[in-house]
Design an enzyme around this catalytic site. Structure first.
Site, PDB file in Angstrom:
ATOM      1  N   ARG A  18      10.602  26.233 -10.235  1.00 11.85           N
ATOM      2  CA  ARG A  18      11.098  27.450 -10.904  1.00 11.85           C
ATOM      3  C   ARG A  18      12.527  27.237 -11.399  1.00 11.85           C
ATOM      4  O   ARG A  18      12.897  27.705 -12.482  1.00 11.85           O
ATOM      5  CB  ARG A  18      11.042  28.629  -9.938  1.00 11.85           C
ATOM      6  CG  ARG A  18       9.635  29.105  -9.632  1.00 11.85           C
ATOM      7  CD  ARG A  18       9.654  30.266  -8.663  1.00 11.85           C
ATOM      8  NE  ARG A  18       8.310  30.733  -8.409  1.00 11.85           N
ATOM      9  CZ  ARG A  18       7.797  30.936  -7.208  1.00 11.85           C
ATOM     10  NH1 ARG A  18       8.526  30.741  -6.134  1.00 11.85           N
ATOM     11  NH2 ARG A  18       6.561  31.374  -7.070  1.00 11.85           N
ATOM     12  N   ASP A 102      -0.064  28.621 -13.761  1.00  8.90           N
ATOM     13  CA  ASP A 102      -0.002  28.339 -12.317  1.00  8.90           C
ATOM     14  C   ASP A 102      -1.111  29.112 -11.603  1.00  8.90           C
ATOM     15  O   ASP A 102      -0.855  30.077 -10.881  1.00  8.90           O
ATOM     16  CB  ASP A 102       1.376  28.721 -11.773  1.00  8.90           C
ATOM     17  CG  ASP A 102       1.545  28.328 -10.307  1.00  8.90           C
ATOM     18  OD1 ASP A 102       0.854  27.389  -9.855  1.00  8.90           O
ATOM     19  OD2 ASP A 102       2.362  28.960  -9.618  1.00  8.90           O
ATOM     20  N   CYS A 142      -3.023  23.640  -7.647  1.00  6.77           N
ATOM     21  CA  CYS A 142      -2.756  23.595  -6.200  1.00  6.77           C
ATOM     22  C   CYS A 142      -4.039  23.292  -5.431  1.00  6.77           C
ATOM     23  O   CYS A 142      -4.112  23.499  -4.224  1.00  6.77           O
ATOM     24  CB  CYS A 142      -2.127  24.902  -5.718  1.00  6.77           C
ATOM     25  SG  CYS A 142      -3.182  26.350  -5.942  1.00  6.77           S
TER      26      CYS A 142
END
Length: 198
Positions: A18, A102, A142
């Site tokens: 980030r 994401d 992920c």
């Protein structure tokens, strides 16, 4: 939110990523998909970005992200869309300078790899369609069972499918507070690429 949030609520494994995003969002139009409570959005807004659109299907996430924007005094530059990300990308006619993809884990078991591969490819293809020339795409997986090599191949397929020229600027992983045992490479569950899209 420890009670109603996902896992620990705010995913600290993305903290360094980030912070990196902030370098690329000054004065830019930004789209943050699967935004949850707006982690990437708040970093982009603090750069400051020109505008940030956050998209997530969760109404609770919308409440938290809107509250986060208020607490950070950036509400005027932030809009939240409570929609399915794929539907939003397909329906949109807007081009962004920076897009963050994401998503949650598309594959939690080896049996789901083929289906997840298609999901990641389709998501990245839609992302490439909405990036302005010279834009930056932050894309992540992920899913522990999707390794770095496979993820890169998936993104390559999406780039080829969208007909865009794409170059890798950064290859990302989880932060140092999520160390990876050399004897358990599968512990490197978070894979990310920062891409320059022409």
């Amino acid at each position: 939110n420890w009670v109603e949030g996902q896992k620990t609520g705010f995913f600290i494994d993305q903290r360094e990523n980030r912070d990196l995003l902030r370098r690329y969002t000054v004065g830019k139009n930004v789209l943050n998909t699967f935004s949850y409570s707006g982690g990437f959005s708040m970093y982009a807004l603090s750069s400051p970005a020109k505008l940030v659109h956050s998209v997530d299907s969760s109404k609770k996430a919308a409440e938290w992200a809107i509250r986060n924007a208020e607490l950070n005094q950036v509400s005027g530059s932030h809009t939240f869309f409570t929609e399915d990300v794929f539907d939003h990308l397909k329906a949109s006619d807007k081009f962004y300078d920076v897009i963050i993809l994401d998503p949650p884990a598309f594959a939690k078991h080896l049996s789901s790899v083929d289906k997840a591969t298609i999901g990641y490819r389709n998501l990245n293809t839609e992302g490439f369609k909405r990036i302005a020339p010279g834009g930056i795409l932050f894309t992540f997986s992920c899913s522990q069972v999707i390794d770095k090599s496979l993820f890169r191949k998936i993104v390559f397929q999406a780039a080829a499918q969208s007909g865009r020229n794409v170059r890798i600027l950064h290859q990302l992983s989880q932060g140092p507070d999520h160390p990876i045992s050399i004897y358990h490479p599968e512990g490197e569950y978070l894979k990310g690429l920062v891409l320059l899209v022409d």
